[in-house]
Design an enzyme around this catalytic site. Sequence first.
Site, PDB file in Angstrom:
ATOM      1  N   ASP A  69      24.573  44.062  44.834  1.00 25.75           N
ATOM      2  CA  ASP A  69      25.499  42.942  44.662  1.00 25.75           C
ATOM      3  C   ASP A  69      25.091  41.730  45.488  1.00 25.75           C
ATOM      4  O   ASP A  69      24.200  41.801  46.334  1.00 25.75           O
ATOM      5  CB  ASP A  69      26.936  43.373  45.021  1.00 25.75           C
ATOM      6  CG  ASP A  69      26.999  44.245  46.281  1.00 25.75           C
ATOM      7  OD1 ASP A  69      26.031  44.238  47.059  1.00 25.75           O
ATOM      8  OD2 ASP A  69      28.020  44.927  46.473  1.00 25.75           O
ATOM      9  N   ASN A 138      38.465  50.946  50.788  1.00 22.48           N
ATOM     10  CA  ASN A 138      39.340  51.186  49.633  1.00 22.48           C
ATOM     11  C   ASN A 138      38.642  52.025  48.554  1.00 22.48           C
ATOM     12  O   ASN A 138      39.143  52.157  47.449  1.00 22.48           O
ATOM     13  CB  ASN A 138      39.812  49.851  49.043  1.00 22.48           C
ATOM     14  CG  ASN A 138      38.662  48.980  48.560  1.00 22.48           C
ATOM     15  OD1 ASN A 138      37.507  49.405  48.579  1.00 22.48           O
ATOM     16  ND2 ASN A 138      38.967  47.775  48.119  1.00 22.48           N
ATOM     17  N   HIS A 140      35.638  51.346  47.275  1.00 28.20           N
ATOM     18  CA  HIS A 140      34.735  50.617  46.366  1.00 28.20           C
ATOM     19  C   HIS A 140      33.279  51.015  46.590  1.00 28.20           C
ATOM     20  O   HIS A 140      32.888  51.428  47.683  1.00 28.20           O
ATOM     21  CB  HIS A 140      34.946  49.097  46.447  1.00 28.20           C
ATOM     22  CG  HIS A 140      34.403  48.408  47.653  1.00 28.20           C
ATOM     23  ND1 HIS A 140      34.902  47.215  48.122  1.00 28.20           N
ATOM     24  CD2 HIS A 140      33.381  48.719  48.493  1.00 28.20           C
ATOM     25  CE1 HIS A 140      34.210  46.837  49.177  1.00 28.20           C
ATOM     26  NE2 HIS A 140      33.292  47.724  49.430  1.00 28.20           N
ATOM     27  N   GLU A 145      35.935  47.266  42.721  1.00 26.30           N
ATOM     28  CA  GLU A 145      37.167  47.466  43.466  1.00 26.30           C
ATOM     29  C   GLU A 145      38.108  48.403  42.701  1.00 26.30           C
ATOM     30  O   GLU A 145      37.961  48.587  41.492  1.00 26.30           O
ATOM     31  CB  GLU A 145      37.865  46.107  43.661  1.00 26.30           C
ATOM     32  CG  GLU A 145      36.996  45.041  44.322  1.00 26.30           C
ATOM     33  CD  GLU A 145      36.842  45.233  45.826  1.00 26.30           C
ATOM     34  OE1 GLU A 145      37.325  46.250  46.367  1.00 26.30           O
ATOM     35  OE2 GLU A 145      36.230  44.360  46.460  1.00 26.30           O
TER      36      GLU A 145
HETATM   37  C1  F6R Z   1      27.207  46.370  49.953  1.00 22.41           C
HETATM   38  C2  F6R Z   1      28.216  46.976  49.091  1.00 22.41           C
HETATM   39  C3  F6R Z   1      29.499  47.522  49.636  1.00 22.41           C
HETATM   40  C4  F6R Z   1      29.339  48.259  50.958  1.00 22.41           C
HETATM   41  C5  F6R Z   1      30.688  48.769  51.460  1.00 22.41           C
HETATM   42  C6  F6R Z   1      30.596  49.395  52.843  1.00 22.41           C
HETATM   43  O1  F6R Z   1      26.097  45.925  49.203  1.00 22.41           O
HETATM   44  O2  F6R Z   1      28.030  46.988  47.921  1.00 22.41           O
HETATM   45  O3  F6R Z   1      30.060  48.383  48.675  1.00 22.41           O
HETATM   46  O4  F6R Z   1      28.449  49.321  50.808  1.00 22.41           O
HETATM   47  O5  F6R Z   1      31.605  47.713  51.522  1.00 22.41           O
HETATM   48  O6  F6R Z   1      30.253  48.406  53.773  1.00 22.41           O
HETATM   49  P1  F6R Z   1      29.934  48.762  55.287  1.00 22.41           P
HETATM   50  O7  F6R Z   1      28.665  49.540  55.293  1.00 22.41           O
HETATM   51  O8  F6R Z   1      29.762  47.415  55.967  1.00 22.41           O
HETATM   52  O9  F6R Z   1      31.106  49.525  55.809  1.00 22.41           O
END
Ligand code: F6R
Length: 237
Positions: A69, A138, A140, A145
């Site tokens: 992303d 959450n 995701h 989401e």
């Molecule tokens: C990042 C992504 C997100 C993260 C997730 C966890 O490219 O797609 O889904 O993997 O938000 O983020 P952290 O590792 O910062 O807790």
Amino acid sequence: MTMNHIQTENYAALSKKAALIIAGQILSKPGSVLGFATGSTPVGTYEELIRLYKEGAVDFGRVTTYNLDEYYGVPRTDPNSYYAFMHTNLFDHINIEDGATHLPNGSAADPVAESIAYEAKIKAAGGVDLQVLGIGNNGHIGFNEPDDHFPAVTHHVQLTDSTIDANSRFYASRDEVPKSALTMGIGTIMAAKKILLLISGTAKKEIMEKALYGPVTPQVPASILQFHNDVTVITDF
Ligand code: F6R
């Protein structure tokens, strides 16, 4: 479901094991297509990969990458872009070809056209061999989401308040946090041949249990991984 859950002692051990799995993938298929994630969780893994590269244990010369992303409306030159993150934390330190790394273009004038083009590029590359994932508080994965359906392909998505809150730690004020992103869809992620899900910190224990062992529902997007046939999960708790 074939899920290999590796429990490690701490973040350093999680990072080492994750890097070894990625390096093993490249050793067994030097022209691998890797899917990468940003965020805090994989930072240690990328450090370990850099170390393995410097030791001569792994060669990125034929590897291609596609990131999950990118924020929309954030240029690549912005230090908060995922483009900048990947270059700072990995790409600038390994021998990956310039044109071999891909992220959705957050500056594209038309986010829908950019999403379609990104999905097509992944398909044309033969799909992702190994996709690295983190998980949001959450549930995701990517920026898919909680919702009433699983979005299939790469798309433009409005971020939820909980995700904007979580991301605000990188910004001076909440107002500056990007409100939308381009993300691979759940179908894009599920099409990867192998998945490597990294989960760090006991704060994520509850969402991990819901995702891996609870009902499969778009309200917990990561729960769909229960339907994938090659998932490795590494936790540090
Ligand atoms: C990042 C992504 C997100 C993260 C997730 C966890 O490219 O797609 O889904 O993997 O938000 O983020 P952290 O590792 O910062 O807790």
